[in-house]
Design a protein around this motif. Structure first.
Motif, mmCIF file in Angstrom:
data_model
loop_
_atom_site.group_PDB
_atom_site.id
_atom_site.type_symbol
_atom_site.label_atom_id
_atom_site.label_comp_id
_atom_site.label_asym_id
_atom_site.label_seq_id
_atom_site.Cartn_x
_atom_site.Cartn_y
_atom_site.Cartn_z
ATOM 1 N N SER A 389 4.112 9.950 15.831
ATOM 2 C CA SER A 389 3.357 8.908 15.132
ATOM 3 C C SER A 389 1.872 9.284 15.087
ATOM 4 O O SER A 389 1.394 10.087 15.882
ATOM 5 N N PRO A 391 -2.049 7.947 15.225
ATOM 6 C CA PRO A 391 -2.786 6.774 15.726
ATOM 7 C C PRO A 391 -3.402 5.907 14.627
ATOM 8 O O PRO A 391 -3.363 4.679 14.717
ATOM 9 N N ASP A 394 -0.664 3.921 12.972
ATOM 10 C CA ASP A 394 -0.253 2.847 13.897
ATOM 11 C C ASP A 394 -1.268 1.704 13.862
ATOM 12 O O ASP A 394 -0.896 0.534 13.887
ATOM 13 N N VAL A 397 -0.623 -0.373 10.842
ATOM 14 C CA VAL A 397 0.642 -1.099 10.916
ATOM 15 C C VAL A 397 0.499 -2.316 11.818
ATOM 16 O O VAL A 397 1.004 -3.400 11.523
ATOM 17 N N GLU A 398 -0.234 -2.116 12.908
ATOM 18 C CA GLU A 398 -0.379 -3.207 13.878
ATOM 19 C C GLU A 398 -1.358 -4.273 13.425
ATOM 20 O O GLU A 398 -1.483 -5.327 14.020
#
Ligand SMILES: Nc1ncnc2c1ncn2[C@@H]1O[C@H](COP(=O)(O)OP(=O)(O)O)[C@@H](O)[C@H]1O
Ligand SMILES: O=C(OP(=O)(O)O)[C@H](O)COP(=O)(O)O
Length: 399
Positions: A389, A391, A394, A397-398
């Motif tokens: 993945s 960073p 991510d 996405v978060e």
């Protein structure tokens, strides 16, 4: 999944992170496809009436390529077909003033974000969000867009800090790169999946092969890594001769993994059957059986190109990482260009990545449209292929 430009609306103050990191020669920034690609995202933001502030980096402190973004602003302006103002600060008073005086549909580029000390530490997003850099800039914006897929493997402030404190969206480059580059891990194909693996960085290729077992039916090898596999298979190929320092240390670092891959997946690993070398300034070819440890080998041969072409013809998807030869020299471009032409002539799903390899497409006048996706990422592309993945993805996405 992440939100995209479709979700932003119009008339906002938008902070957009691009990756315009480029080769620099004698202080001159070389134009490349990163400008054209990111320009489409910026154009869309301009057309939606946003105030657009661009953040980007160039080089790293201590390197010759660590230069101001003033030239990048001019190059980007040509592709967006709108002026791109430039301020030689990231978040100082002059930068804030320039941001506040921006009108709807106008574009401003900030100075190289790596000139600010808060940018480079690989910190957790919540720590970056606490930095002076993020805390000073964020209140000037309604939202943040990350289009810098090719830098998404870095946990830097401009990439992971802002999604903590601003509504955040993926730009068009981020969206398309993510979808194409993760498709080997995330998509089902209606037929064989083939990877063309070559280039100079053997460890990258071996990492990709080790991570992807199920789901890949054929590995077509070339370049330096292909020669190292031939060495493991017992041929007198893949050794440093005549002063090169490309093979022996990579062999020492990777011998065990290469042997294991050959043992376990030999039936799916295709190796060159002939190779090309320079003879009296011309290209000459030789079968791998006849090779002695006495010459530099610079490309795969024509029999290999023909064989690889047949595998590609029968594939539903082809992923390329790394060149099959020294394509920068026209005499040794046949392998790389031949394989790209085979892909272009079929209707398979195809992704070409790796900074150097995708340059062969424009160098030899191939139409990008023949491929499903030509990545502008190097390190991030390799990580995506291995299923690792990123960073900055991510962080979006978060959000
Ligand atoms: N047999 C070879 N000998 C020397 N260099 C090679 C050979 N085959 C490929 N290369 C070089 O590999 C480079 C691309 O490799 P690499 O940097 O690993 O790929 P990318 O940046 O596309 O991921 C090309 O510039 C090419 O000249
Ligand atoms: O060009 C980049 O990466 P790449 O050379 O792997 O494509 C990115 O801008 C990341 O740059 P960095 O490797 O200096 O962090």
């Amino acid at each position: 999944m992440f939100k995209t430009l479709d979700d932003i609306g119009s008339g906002k103050r938008v902070l957009v992170r691009l990756d315009l990191n480029s080769p620099v020669e004698d202080g001159i920034v070389k134009d490349n496809r990163r400008f054209a690609r990111h320009a489409r995202t910026v154009r869309e933001l301009v057309d939606a009436g946003h105030r657009v502030v661009v953040m980007a980096h160039q080089g790293r402190p201590g390197r010759d390529s660590f230069v101001s973004l003033a030239q990048h602003a001019d190059l980007l302006a040509e592709y967006v077909e709108t002026p791109v103002a430039f301020v030689d600060e990231v978040y100082g008073e002059a930068a804030i003033e320039a941001i506040r005086s921006l009108g709807a549909g106008e574009v401003l580029m900030l100075e190289n974000v790596r000139m600010c000390a808060d940018e480079l530490p690989e910190n957790a997003p919540e720590d970056h969000a606490e930095s002076e850099f993020v805390r000073t800039l964020a209140p000037e914006f309604d939202c943040y867009v990350n289009d810098a897929y090719s830098a998404a493997h870095r946990a830097h402030a401009s990439l992971v800090g802002f999604p903590q404190v601003l509504p955040s969206y993926a730009g068009r480059v981020m969206e398309s790169e993510y979808e194409a580059n993760t498709s080997i891990a995330n998509r089902e194909f209606d037929g064989p999946v083939t990877m063309v693996l070559g280039g100079a960085k053997a460890t990258d290729v071996i990492d990709v092969m080790s991570a992807l077992d199920e789901g890949v039916d054929h590995y077509l090898l070339g370049g330096i890594v292909g020669e190292l596999f031939l060495r493991a298979a017992g041929y007198d190929v893949g050794y440093d001769v005549g002063g090169t320092e490309l093979y022996d240390h990579q062999w020492e670092n990777n011998e065990e993994r290469i042997r294991t891959l050959l043992d376990e997946r030999g039936d799916r690993i295709h190796l060159p059957v002939d190779l090309a070398y320079e003879d009296d300034d011309a290209r000459a070819e030789i079968l791998v059986e006849g090779i002695e440890k006495d010459r530099d080998l610079l490309d795969v041969g024509s029999l290999t190109v023909e064989r690889y072409g047949r595998v590609i013809e029968d594939s539903a998807a082809v992923f390329v990482k790394g060149a099959l030869g020294v394509f920068e020299d026209e005499r040794f471009a046949d392998g790389t260009v031949g394989v790209l032409e085979s892909i272009a002539s079929t209707d398979c799903f195809s992704v070409v990545g790796g900074g150097d390899t995708s340059r062969a497409i424009e160098l030899y006048g191939l139409d990008e449209g023949y491929f499903s996706h030509v990545s502008i990422a190097g390190g991030a592309y390799v990580r995506a292929l291995t299923g690792e993945s990123l960073p900055a993805v991510d962080a979006l996405v978060e959000n």
